[in-house]
Design a protein around this motif. Structure first.
Motif, mmCIF file in Angstrom:
data_model
loop_
_atom_site.group_PDB
_atom_site.id
_atom_site.type_symbol
_atom_site.label_atom_id
_atom_site.label_comp_id
_atom_site.label_asym_id
_atom_site.label_seq_id
_atom_site.Cartn_x
_atom_site.Cartn_y
_atom_site.Cartn_z
ATOM 1 N N PHE A 51 8.859 17.178 6.890
ATOM 2 C CA PHE A 51 10.482 16.742 6.996
ATOM 3 C C PHE A 51 11.360 18.163 8.084
ATOM 4 C CE2 PHE A 51 9.327 14.675 3.508
ATOM 5 C CZ PHE A 51 9.171 12.991 3.691
ATOM 6 N N LYS B 207 -3.855 2.269 13.162
ATOM 7 C CA LYS B 207 -3.541 3.002 11.905
ATOM 8 C C LYS B 207 -3.125 4.058 11.420
ATOM 9 C CE LYS B 207 -7.460 0.207 9.059
ATOM 10 N NZ LYS B 207 -6.483 -0.071 8.072
ATOM 11 N N THR C 212 9.203 8.843 -6.566
ATOM 12 C CA THR C 212 8.945 8.176 -6.018
ATOM 13 C C THR C 212 8.108 7.300 -6.903
ATOM 14 O OG1 THR C 212 6.948 8.725 -5.358
ATOM 15 C CG2 THR C 212 8.199 9.049 -3.328
ATOM 16 N N GLN D 102 -1.202 -1.740 9.421
ATOM 17 C CA GLN D 102 -0.396 -1.501 11.064
ATOM 18 C C GLN D 102 -2.235 -0.991 11.655
ATOM 19 O OE1 GLN D 102 2.715 -0.937 12.149
ATOM 20 N NE2 GLN D 102 3.701 -1.916 10.321
ATOM 21 N N GLY E 282 2.955 -2.530 15.624
ATOM 22 C CA GLY E 282 1.554 -2.267 14.620
ATOM 23 C C GLY E 282 1.101 -3.473 13.845
ATOM 24 N N ARG E 283 2.209 -4.244 13.153
ATOM 25 C CA ARG E 283 1.636 -5.233 12.162
ATOM 26 C C ARG E 283 1.410 -6.279 12.789
ATOM 27 N NH1 ARG E 283 -0.002 -7.550 7.487
ATOM 28 N NH2 ARG E 283 -1.870 -6.762 8.374
ATOM 29 N N GLY F 71 12.383 7.895 4.398
ATOM 30 C CA GLY F 71 12.911 7.060 4.974
ATOM 31 C C GLY F 71 11.709 7.030 6.091
ATOM 32 N N LEU F 72 12.160 6.164 7.380
ATOM 33 C CA LEU F 72 10.858 5.647 7.838
ATOM 34 C C LEU F 72 10.938 5.993 9.289
ATOM 35 C CD1 LEU F 72 10.209 2.156 6.576
ATOM 36 C CD2 LEU F 72 8.428 3.625 6.625
ATOM 37 N N GLN G 272 10.749 5.202 -1.838
ATOM 38 C CA GLN G 272 10.227 5.912 -0.793
ATOM 39 C C GLN G 272 11.136 7.024 0.480
ATOM 40 O OE1 GLN G 272 8.180 3.570 2.046
ATOM 41 N NE2 GLN G 272 8.557 4.531 3.118
ATOM 42 N N TRP H 255 10.782 -0.523 -5.255
ATOM 43 C CA TRP H 255 10.186 0.724 -4.371
ATOM 44 C C TRP H 255 10.885 1.655 -3.745
ATOM 45 C CZ3 TRP H 255 5.953 -2.514 -0.149
ATOM 46 C CH2 TRP H 255 5.788 -1.508 0.219
ATOM 47 N N ASP I 120 -3.918 0.428 5.062
ATOM 48 C CA ASP I 120 -2.696 0.800 5.741
ATOM 49 C C ASP I 120 -3.340 -1.019 7.363
ATOM 50 O OD1 ASP I 120 -1.301 1.136 8.400
ATOM 51 O OD2 ASP I 120 -2.139 3.084 8.555
ATOM 52 N N MET J 212 6.543 2.519 -6.448
ATOM 53 C CA MET J 212 6.119 1.496 -6.126
ATOM 54 C C MET J 212 5.917 0.874 -6.658
ATOM 55 S SD MET J 212 5.393 2.897 -2.342
ATOM 56 C CE MET J 212 4.566 1.629 -1.584
ATOM 57 N N LYS K 20 6.832 9.685 9.440
ATOM 58 C CA LYS K 20 7.393 9.771 7.578
ATOM 59 C C LYS K 20 6.440 8.920 7.402
ATOM 60 C CE LYS K 20 11.680 10.754 8.373
ATOM 61 N NZ LYS K 20 13.600 10.500 7.633
ATOM 62 N N PRO K 21 5.562 9.173 6.207
ATOM 63 C CA PRO K 21 4.484 8.110 5.595
ATOM 64 C C PRO K 21 5.440 6.709 4.834
ATOM 65 C CG PRO K 21 5.877 9.951 3.831
ATOM 66 C CD PRO K 21 6.173 10.387 5.324
ATOM 67 N N TYR K 22 4.713 6.065 4.998
ATOM 68 C CA TYR K 22 4.696 4.645 4.469
ATOM 69 C C TYR K 22 4.839 4.372 3.828
ATOM 70 C CZ TYR K 22 6.403 -0.192 5.007
ATOM 71 O OH TYR K 22 6.108 -1.413 4.306
ATOM 72 N N GLY K 23 5.882 4.104 2.748
ATOM 73 C CA GLY K 23 5.787 3.879 1.629
ATOM 74 C C GLY K 23 5.769 5.643 -0.051
ATOM 75 N N ALA K 24 5.122 5.559 -0.479
ATOM 76 C CA ALA K 24 4.975 7.082 -1.668
ATOM 77 C C ALA K 24 3.689 7.330 -1.500
ATOM 78 C CB ALA K 24 5.312 6.440 -3.166
ATOM 79 N N GLY L 170 -2.544 -5.220 13.553
ATOM 80 C CA GLY L 170 -3.241 -4.759 12.649
ATOM 81 C C GLY L 170 -3.360 -6.674 12.196
ATOM 82 N N ASP M 295 3.498 10.477 -2.140
ATOM 83 C CA ASP M 295 2.407 11.082 -3.710
ATOM 84 C C ASP M 295 2.274 10.440 -4.711
ATOM 85 O OD1 ASP M 295 4.601 9.940 -4.342
ATOM 86 O OD2 ASP M 295 5.999 11.898 -4.800
#
Lengths: 431, 271
Positions: B92, B252, A317, B249, A59-60, A219-220, A217, A215, B247, A319, B112-116, A63, B118
């Protein structure tokens, strides 16, 4: 020459005449600098466009290829490489749809398998985008620089000290060859961050005495194991969760924040004292990495950085970065408070595009950017923190950069590869 | 993007005077009874407010300057915007016993969201943000399957009808009483005065996903980022590229808007 993306997202077409004019400047600069006749001048002589190859088609990578094409006129994606054919095919179809004529990838310039990067580098490209899992970055970067290619490489650029040393050496070779190297620490190309940190460097908050960065957050993603996958394939497809591939999340994600503090401080820390563990995300599907770290770093002037990073669902969270000086504080990103009260106002072009625009403009101007050392040192900062958290020991910069620990498996081939043990502070040795 | 209030007149098929203050009297039967929904397998609940049937004249997205009368209701609508408490259950799978994933579940759950996601603005009791139309719509499908009731996103006509609640829109000097606008970040839901039907935060806090009259996803109302002039029942925004600018990626995320910290939603239930 305006090579930047306009606000409305369009790019200015560049005529052949304009291109030749800028190429001539590049060539002259190369000759004038006494550098070897590789790099900036070499490709410009024979072609109208910068021919780009992508190594790592997730994906990156996809992108970044788009961002690169949208950053500047006269750029084409001409080659793709990925370990896995399915990832390459997906990337190709997305790029063909999104980029149209800017994607000119024929089947002869698609490469798979562990040696895919050699195919891409050697098939007549001018610039490579390195976006494979980070563990492979030092190998790919070295090969690309030795072949005289300009490089955009995603962070992290190394996951261990041997990788760091290799990247530093290749970066020096790139400088000798007048090659451009830009890294995916995109905050360095954000107008907001640049303006703020410029003011901090000019003394807006006095001498920096403390810093924090985060950072934190949830999980991924995780790709559930398929029965036909070998250990090696399963690990590479889930590269986040294996230190030899990602460096652990302190390196993979938190490097962004550590890089900002290094940038503000103008150097890397001299030592680290860290702790961390694997408390919640313990399923073997998540390899052997930790789910949280907290590291205290010390800089040469005695300033301390408190750093934390976490990948646990359902927690607070954050970041961000913050620095405190003798005259004020700043978030490094868009405000300064204290003796100076200042807030960033103005355009902040998308840094993910800007980093490519800056790279290509620098190549065309004959004075290519070379960000190798700054990104490598920020990665090494994160690696030093990981070493301290894994071993439970205080680790100095000298110890860290001279570490003998080489995380790369002895053989890169599909087959059995046990998951390394989870580090145990106080027991896991420093190597 | 903003539109004027030219077509703002609300025509209630019922009488204007029978709003919340008089509920329980003559025409109360035509207003569905409000209730509390529980998400089974969790302790999470949310309130649904009954809204009587009626008619509203709103701007026609297909024809500039034109208006359309639309019959709506009766229905129930969320008393507040959907909060992270509810959305987390969906993302979740907090309603499923640990270690058991219901393989038969036909509804896709968000990545799952990338980063925060919220943004560190606040979580418990705060409205969901950065959520795509697809995410909001999928949540409704999941909630319907889970409860056996028909939950979905409101249409823009339903949204505006519920927002106005049969009353003139608040004047600028009264807006602060009803809406969070021109803030640094989102605020907990349900803290400002509700409208005449007992619904909170329609005008501010987060702008809300709805289905446009033209069938396109549209975001209605203003948000914490906006000044008072953009915090109106007629405010509409369509998704722009900038809502996913950071985003990195490609493709997206279809679930998350990397730069949509002002976009949330509330649910509607059909009888």
């Amino acid at each position: 020459m305006d090579t930047r993306q306009k606000r409305d997202g369009t790019v200015r077409a560049m005529s052949r005449r304009e291109f030749l004019k800028t190429s001539a400047v590049s060539a002259a600069a190369v000759i004038g600098s006494g550098a070897l006749p590789f790099g900036a001048g070499a490709w410009a002589a024979g072609s109208d466009v910068i021919r780009v190859g992508v190594i790592g088609c997730g994906g990156r990578g996809t992108g970044a290829a788009k961002d690169c094409c949208h950053s500047t006129a006269g750029v084409k994606i001409v080659a793709l490489g990925d370990l896995f054919k399915d990832r390459l095919d997906t990337c190709l179809s997305v790029l063909q749809t999104k980029l149209g004529e800017m994607c000119e990838v024929s089947s002869e310039r698609c490469f798979t398998g562990f040696d895919n990067y050699k195919g891409v580098v050697d098939c007549g490209v001018d610039l490579v985008i390195l976006t494979a899992p980070p563990g492979f970055r030092p190998i790919h970067f070295k090969y690309a620089v030795e072949a005289g290619k300009h490089v955009f490489m995603e962070k992290p650029v190394a996951v261990d000290a041997p990788g760091f040393r290799s990247v530093i050496a290749a970066g020096e070779l790139a400088a000798q060859k007048n090659l451009g190297v830009v890294a995916g620490t995109q905050r360095r190309h954000s107008a907001e961050y640049r303006e703020t940190i410029k003011r901090i460097h000019e003394g807006a908050i006095g001498e920096i005495i403390a810093a924090q960065c985060y950072w934190n957050q949830g999980g991924l993603w995780n790709h559930g194991r398929k029965p036909e996958w070998s250990d090696m394939e399963w690990q590479i497809r889930n590269w986040l969760y294996f230190t030899w591939l990602s460096g652990d999340h302190i390196v993979e994600q938190h490097v962004h924040n550590l890089d900002v503090i290094n940038w503000v401080m103008g150097t890397h820390p001299v030592k680290a004292l860290g702790m961390g563990g694997r408390q919640v995300r313990t399923d073997p599907a998540y390899g052997h990495i930790f789910d949280h770290f907290a590291v205290e770093y010390e800089y040469p002037n005695g300033a301390r950085l408190m750093s934390m990073c976490r990948q646990i669902d359902g927690c607070a969270t954050n970041m961000s970065e913050r620095v405190a000086g003798t005259k004020g504080t700043s978030n490094c990103a868009n405000w300064i408070r204290g003796a100076t009260e200042w807030k960033f106002e103005g355009d902040n072009p998308r840094p993910y595009v800007q980093e490519h625009a800056d790279l290509i403009a620098s190549i065309r101007s004959g004075k290519p950017l070379n960000e190798t050392r700054q990104v490598a040192e920020s990665c090494m900062t994160a690696i030093m923190g990981r070493m301290s958290a894994y071993t439970g020991q205080e680790i100095t910069w000298e110890m860290a950069v001279n570490s003998k620990e080489d995380l790369m498996p002895a053989k890169l081939e599909f087959g059995p590869l046990p998951t390394p043990p989870v580090a145990v502070p106080g027991k896991t040795p420093f190597i | 993007m903003k539109s004027g209030c030219t077509f703002a007149s609300v025509i209630l098929a019922l009488c204007l005077g029978c709003a919340v203050g008089h509920a329980g009297q003559t025409r109360a039967a035509q207003r569905p009874e409000s209730y509390t929904e529980k998400i089974s397998g969790t302790l999470v609940t949310f309130d649904m407010v009954g809204v009587p049937a009626g008619e509203i004249e709103i701007a026609d997205p297909a024809k500039k300057g034109a208006a359309r009368k639309v019959k709506v209701g009766p229905f129930w609508i969320g008393r507040t915007e959907v909060t992270w408490d509810e959305y987390d259950v969906f993302v979740f799978r907090l309603d499923e016993p640990v270690g058991v994933s219901s393989g038969s579940d036909a509804i896709a759950h968000p990545s799952k969201p990338y980063g925060a996601a919220d943004r560190g603005f606040g979580h418990k009791g705060y409205p969901v943000i950065n959520v795509s139309f697809h995410g909001a719509e999928s949540y409704c499908k999941w909630l319907s399957a889970k409860t056996g009731r028909k939950y979905r996103l409101p249409t823009e006509a339903e949204w505006e009808y519920a927002c106005r609640a049969g009353r003139p829109e608040p004047t600028r000097d009264k807006l602060e009483q009803f809406a969070w606008f021109w803030q640094e970040k989102t605020q907990p839901v349900g803290k400002k005065s509700p409208n005449a039907w007992g619904i909170h935060d329609m005008l501010g806090n987060v702008a809300e996903w709805a289905v446009g009259l033209d069938g396109r996803p549209v975001v209605c109302g203003g948000s914490w980022q906006d000044t008072a002039k953009d915090c109106t029942p007629t405010r509409r925004q369509h998704q722009q590229e900038s809502w996913q600018a950071n985003d990195p990626q490609s493709p997206k995320s279809k679930w998350w808007l990397s730069d949509g910290e002002f976009v949330g939603f509330r649910v509607l239930r059909e009888p």
